[in-house]
Design a protein around this motif. Structure first.
Motif, PDB file in Angstrom:
ATOM      1  N   GLU A  11       0.732  -1.232   0.049  1.00 27.94           N
ATOM      2  CA  GLU A  11      -0.073   0.001   0.005  1.00 27.94           C
ATOM      3  C   GLU A  11       0.720   1.204   0.023  1.00 27.94           C
ATOM      4  O   GLU A  11       2.060   1.120   0.569  1.00 27.94           O
ATOM      5  CB  GLU A  11      -1.076  -0.045   1.320  1.00 27.94           C
ATOM      6  N   TRP A  26     -10.131  -3.133   0.855  1.00 28.94           N
ATOM      7  CA  TRP A  26      -9.407  -2.096   1.757  1.00 28.94           C
ATOM      8  C   TRP A  26     -10.101  -2.408   2.980  1.00 28.94           C
ATOM      9  O   TRP A  26     -11.293  -2.270   3.282  1.00 28.94           O
ATOM     10  CB  TRP A  26      -9.775  -0.694   1.237  1.00 28.94           C
ATOM     11  N   ARG A  41      -9.266  -1.022   7.365  1.00 28.46           N
ATOM     12  CA  ARG A  41      -8.851  -0.119   8.274  1.00 28.46           C
ATOM     13  C   ARG A  41      -8.849  -0.494   9.610  1.00 28.46           C
ATOM     14  O   ARG A  41      -9.881  -1.052  10.063  1.00 28.46           O
ATOM     15  CB  ARG A  41      -9.210   1.484   8.021  1.00 28.46           C
ATOM     16  N   VAL A  94     -13.866  -1.587   4.704  1.00 30.35           N
ATOM     17  CA  VAL A  94     -13.887  -0.088   4.021  1.00 30.35           C
ATOM     18  C   VAL A  94     -14.490  -0.160   2.632  1.00 30.35           C
ATOM     19  O   VAL A  94     -15.685   0.452   2.599  1.00 30.35           O
ATOM     20  CB  VAL A  94     -12.818   0.724   3.957  1.00 30.35           C
ATOM     21  N   ASP A  96     -11.835   8.915  10.428  1.00 29.80           N
ATOM     22  CA  ASP A  96     -11.290   7.935   9.343  1.00 29.80           C
ATOM     23  C   ASP A  96      -9.748   7.788   9.736  1.00 29.80           C
ATOM     24  O   ASP A  96      -9.210   6.933   8.810  1.00 29.80           O
ATOM     25  CB  ASP A  96     -11.143   8.887   7.994  1.00 29.80           C
ATOM     26  N   TYR A 133      -4.476   1.749   6.940  1.00 28.61           N
ATOM     27  CA  TYR A 133      -5.310   1.271   5.994  1.00 28.61           C
ATOM     28  C   TYR A 133      -4.600   0.041   5.364  1.00 28.61           C
ATOM     29  O   TYR A 133      -3.400   0.295   4.901  1.00 28.61           O
ATOM     30  CB  TYR A 133      -5.664   2.197   4.833  1.00 28.61           C
ATOM     31  N   CYS A 136      -4.651  -3.117   2.194  1.00 26.53           N
ATOM     32  CA  CYS A 136      -5.413  -3.889   1.080  1.00 26.53           C
ATOM     33  C   CYS A 136      -5.236  -5.201   1.229  1.00 26.53           C
ATOM     34  O   CYS A 136      -4.156  -5.822   1.858  1.00 26.53           O
ATOM     35  CB  CYS A 136      -5.012  -3.383  -0.284  1.00 26.53           C
TER      36      CYS A 136
END
Length: 129
Positions: A6, A38, A40, A50, A92, A96, A98
């Motif tokens: 990422e 994705w 988080r 997400v 947010d 994060y 993937c």
């Protein structure tokens, strides 16, 4: 070694935007054949889904908290999946990740961490003034 990488995280003010990228590294993995999700994880919280883009028909899925603000997309030529994040909020803030799934989890389980076979190391996103 098979790995997802990422990039694109950073510090942004509330209301700002970031674009995260997810690319395959170390092996010839065509991400187009995998469902890509994705996730988080904020400090002290569980990892949460997400968004996801399906491998079968390109369907996309989003958590309610990001609908209308985040967009997932594929660039097959670059073998990369993106997460465009707009109107960012302090909530947010998270690392994060993937992830890639051999079998398309679909609408019923795209947010299930156990549906995914490969994971990246994560990129930090901090939304703060």
């Amino acid at each position: 070694q098979e790995q997802l990488v990422e990039s694109g995280g950073g510090l942004v003010q509330p209301g700002g935007s970031l674009r995260l990228s997810c690319a395959a590294s170390g092996f010839t993995m065509d991400l187009d054949y995998f469902a890509i999700g994705w996730f988080r994880q904020a400090p002290g919280k569980e990892r949460e889904g997400v968004s996801c883009v399906s491998s079968s028909d390109g369907s996309t899925f989003y958590a309610d908290s990001v609908k209308g603000r985040f967009t997932i997309s594929r660039d097959n030529a670059k073998n990369t999946v993106y997460l465009q994040m707009n109107s960012l909020k302090p909530e947010d803030t998270a690392v994060y990740y993937c992830a890639a799934a051999f079998f398309d989890p679909g609408s019923s389980s795209w947010y299930d961490v156990y549906a995914y076979n490969y994971w990246g190391q994560g990129t930090q996103v901090t939304v703060s003034s």
